[in-house]
Design a protein around this motif. Structure first.
Motif, PDB file in Angstrom:
ATOM      1  N   GLY A 186       0.800  -1.230   0.000  1.00 24.20           N
ATOM      2  CA  GLY A 186       0.000   0.000   0.000  1.00 24.20           C
ATOM      3  C   GLY A 186       0.824   1.266   0.000  1.00 24.20           C
ATOM      4  O   GLY A 186       0.328   2.339   0.346  1.00 24.20           O
ATOM      5  N   GLN A 187       2.107   1.152  -0.382  1.00 23.03           N
ATOM      6  CA  GLN A 187       3.007   2.311  -0.356  1.00 23.03           C
ATOM      7  C   GLN A 187       3.421   2.691  -1.773  1.00 23.03           C
ATOM      8  O   GLN A 187       4.008   1.872  -2.490  1.00 23.03           O
ATOM      9  CB  GLN A 187       4.257   1.986   0.465  1.00 23.03           C
ATOM     10  CG  GLN A 187       3.940   1.620   1.918  1.00 23.03           C
ATOM     11  CD  GLN A 187       5.171   1.204   2.699  1.00 23.03           C
ATOM     12  OE1 GLN A 187       6.162   0.752   2.132  1.00 23.03           O
ATOM     13  NE2 GLN A 187       5.098   1.356   4.015  1.00 23.03           N
ATOM     14  N   VAL A 188       3.132   3.919  -2.147  1.00 27.01           N
ATOM     15  CA  VAL A 188       3.529   4.399  -3.474  1.00 27.01           C
ATOM     16  C   VAL A 188       4.999   4.814  -3.429  1.00 27.01           C
ATOM     17  O   VAL A 188       5.383   5.657  -2.605  1.00 27.01           O
ATOM     18  CB  VAL A 188       2.666   5.597  -3.918  1.00 27.01           C
ATOM     19  CG1 VAL A 188       3.156   6.144  -5.265  1.00 27.01           C
ATOM     20  CG2 VAL A 188       1.202   5.190  -4.018  1.00 27.01           C
ATOM     21  N   VAL A 189       5.799   4.206  -4.300  1.00 24.20           N
ATOM     22  CA  VAL A 189       7.219   4.576  -4.369  1.00 24.20           C
ATOM     23  C   VAL A 189       7.669   4.631  -5.829  1.00 24.20           C
ATOM     24  O   VAL A 189       7.023   4.084  -6.712  1.00 24.20           O
ATOM     25  CB  VAL A 189       8.132   3.581  -3.607  1.00 24.20           C
ATOM     26  CG1 VAL A 189       7.757   3.511  -2.139  1.00 24.20           C
ATOM     27  CG2 VAL A 189       8.091   2.201  -4.246  1.00 24.20           C
ATOM     28  N   GLU A 231       0.599   4.523   3.214  1.00 24.58           N
ATOM     29  CA  GLU A 231      -0.289   3.495   3.758  1.00 24.58           C
ATOM     30  C   GLU A 231      -1.628   3.542   3.025  1.00 24.58           C
ATOM     31  O   GLU A 231      -2.112   4.589   2.640  1.00 24.58           O
ATOM     32  CB  GLU A 231      -0.502   3.683   5.264  1.00 24.58           C
ATOM     33  CG  GLU A 231      -1.108   5.003   5.654  1.00 24.58           C
ATOM     34  CD  GLU A 231      -1.330   5.083   7.161  1.00 24.58           C
ATOM     35  OE1 GLU A 231      -0.818   4.214   7.875  1.00 24.58           O
ATOM     36  OE2 GLU A 231      -2.027   6.003   7.601  1.00 24.58           O
ATOM     37  N   HIS A 232      -2.175   2.367   2.824  1.00 25.57           N
ATOM     38  CA  HIS A 232      -3.473   2.220   2.160  1.00 25.57           C
ATOM     39  C   HIS A 232      -3.576   3.031   0.872  1.00 25.57           C
ATOM     40  O   HIS A 232      -4.560   3.724   0.654  1.00 25.57           O
ATOM     41  CB  HIS A 232      -4.619   2.554   3.120  1.00 25.57           C
ATOM     42  CG  HIS A 232      -4.898   1.443   4.070  1.00 25.57           C
ATOM     43  ND1 HIS A 232      -5.340   0.205   3.655  1.00 25.57           N
ATOM     44  CD2 HIS A 232      -4.742   1.361   5.410  1.00 25.57           C
ATOM     45  CE1 HIS A 232      -5.475  -0.587   4.692  1.00 25.57           C
ATOM     46  NE2 HIS A 232      -5.110   0.077   5.784  1.00 25.57           N
ATOM     47  N   ALA A 233      -2.563   2.945   0.065  1.00 26.49           N
ATOM     48  CA  ALA A 233      -2.614   3.578  -1.260  1.00 26.49           C
ATOM     49  C   ALA A 233      -2.770   2.470  -2.307  1.00 26.49           C
ATOM     50  O   ALA A 233      -2.048   1.476  -2.274  1.00 26.49           O
ATOM     51  CB  ALA A 233      -1.350   4.382  -1.508  1.00 26.49           C
TER      52      ALA A 233
END
Lengths: 89, 370
Positions: free
Chosen positions: B289-292, B313-315
């Motif tokens: 849930g982590q945009v990287v 979180e929760h992405a």
């Protein structure tokens, strides 16, 4: 001449007023309309000149069956409606 | 540096501008229309937008005044299907001779003004010499005998999503096809070779894994700094070529994932590129849930994971293949997601700022005028 009506949803993209057009088949009638409104052709017919997958044509209330050659007959007093098919969402 | 970004989405083309107050949405073009692709041609400033109207087909629009006024131009059209011909994909599906999606618009070389390439589904490559007033199907590729091995990747039929014109030789064009791998012409499209030795496909039986024509490059980019360097975010991994696409090396052990769609090459540094990873294939969401964003500065030997300013979180933002771009300086990047987020970095990805979290699903992000 047949009376030809296009779905109002087309108006946001291209001019498509109600018109009268001569012809004995759906193909002849639509070709007559497109002759003076070429841009409209691509919104109704695909690259092969067939009726787009999610479009329907009604002639006097009956849905036209020949989507490839558009050979369904049209009478001089016919009402032709070019509509969206619900299959397209 | 570029102060303008064009964003094609499921519900319109958004023009993003940078002002003293920061990046903001300046204007919505074609509101509520499904826009698959947008191109700002840096050679002459022309804008092109591809719209998919569903019922009414695919249309192309062009603006010669920076988006103040748009005109509908001819969309690429497939020629009449020859009588008796039945081209089927590798999986046996008859391929229609109809434009289903504009999946790529790419400006030609500096020495050929007005030339634009257009990649499409179901697999046709088109070219205009007159800024879209007319289009020609590149028949040498469309009729290539190998096409009975082509098949759809992400769609029912094959699609051309990457067209890279060699910056020093406009006749040298490298194309990525899902699924038909990497194709190169050195004579302006007259003849083609299927390249991609070393690419590996997990989605076919082992005896076909290294067949070059089955590969699914999600996106292919070319280093402007050294055009021999090519990067591919592939369906099951990341690949780099240092010899113009003939041979490829798989990049492995990249955290958090080697799966994704988008990749961008630094315009001035040959060894620098960015990817946007996701949890692989069967999930297609950010890992944990982590945009990287991942960045390499050494030709893919090592990667940094960049996350400052991105949701951790929760992405559930997935970034499609055309959803990431880098500007002409190499300092500014932008990417947009399926859940309508758009982020910009002004420091090569070290940190990110949010432009919007409420856009329609994003299909294409491209920097505009400088």
């Amino acid at each position: 001449m047949a009376r030809v009506v296009f779905t109002s949803n087309l108006r946001q993209h291209v001019s498509c007023p109600e018109v009268s057009a001569p012809g004995g088949t759906v193909r002849e009638v639509l070709d007559g309309v497109f002759a003076s409104n070429e841009r409209l052709r691509g919104y109704v017919l695909d690259d092969q000149g067939e009726l787009r997958r999610h479009m329907n044509v009604f002639v006097d209330g009956a849905m036209a069956q020949d989507r490839r050659h558009l050979s369904d007959p049209v009478g001089p007093q016919s009402q032709v409606y070019v509509m969206q098919a619900l299959s397209g969402g | 540096m570029n102060d303008q970004i064009w964003v094609a989405t499921r519900k319109g083309v958004f023009e993003i501008l940078r002002s003293k107050a920061g990046w903001r949405i300046a204007k919505v073009h074609f509101p509520a229309q499904n826009a698959s692709m947008v191109l700002h041609d840096r050679r002459d400033g022309a804008l092109y937008a591809a719209l998919g109207h569903g019922h009414f087909g695919v249309k192309l629009h062009r603006s010669l005044d920076g988006g103040v006024k748009w005109e509908e131009i001819k969309a690429p059209a497939y020629p009449p299907k020859p009588e008796g011909e039945e081209w089927k994909t590798w999986g046996g599906k008859p391929v229609p001779y109809n434009l289903e999606l504009v999946w790529e618009l790419a400006a030609g070389g500096a020495d050929e003004p007005g030339t634009v390439w257009c990649g499409t589904i179901p697999g046709g490559l088109f070219r205009t010499r007159d800024r879209g007033d007319s289009w020609d199907l590149i028949e040498s590729l469309w009729n290539h005998p190998s096409r009975t091995k082509w098949f759809g990747g992400g769609a029912e039929f094959p699609g051309i999503h990457s067209v890279r014109v060699h910056p020093k030789d406009s006749r040298h064009v490298t194309v990525g096809i899902s699924c038909a791998g990497i194709w190169i012409t050195r004579d302006g499209g007259a003849t083609w070779t299927n390249d991609g030795k070393g690419m590996r496909a997990e989605f076919v039986p082992p005896e076909h894994a290294y067949s070059m024509v089955v590969q699914d490059p999600h996106l292919l980019v070319q280093s402007p700094a050294d055009p021999k360097v090519l990067w591919v975010q592939h369906h099951n991994g990341m690949f780099r070529s240092g010899d113009g696409g003939a041979n490829w090396t798989e990049i492995t052990d990249v955290k958090p994932s080697v799966f994704g769609f988008a990749v961008a090459a630094h315009p001035k540094e040959r060894d620098t590129a960015w990817f946007v990873p996701a949890q692989k294939d069967e999930h297609r969401v950010p890992v944990s849930g982590q945009v990287v964003v991942t960045r390499t500065r050494d030709g893919g030997k090592s990667f940094e994971t960049l996350r400052k300013g991105l949701p951790q979180e929760h992405a559930y933002d997935l970034v499609f293949r055309h959803g990431l771009d880098v500007d002409g300086s190499g300092n500014r990047l932008a990417f947009g997601s399926t859940t309508g987020s758009l982020w910009v970095s002004e420091d090569q990805g070290d940190s990110w700022q949010t432009v919007s979290e409420h856009l329609p699903p994003v299909y294409c992000v491209r920097f505009g005028k400088g």
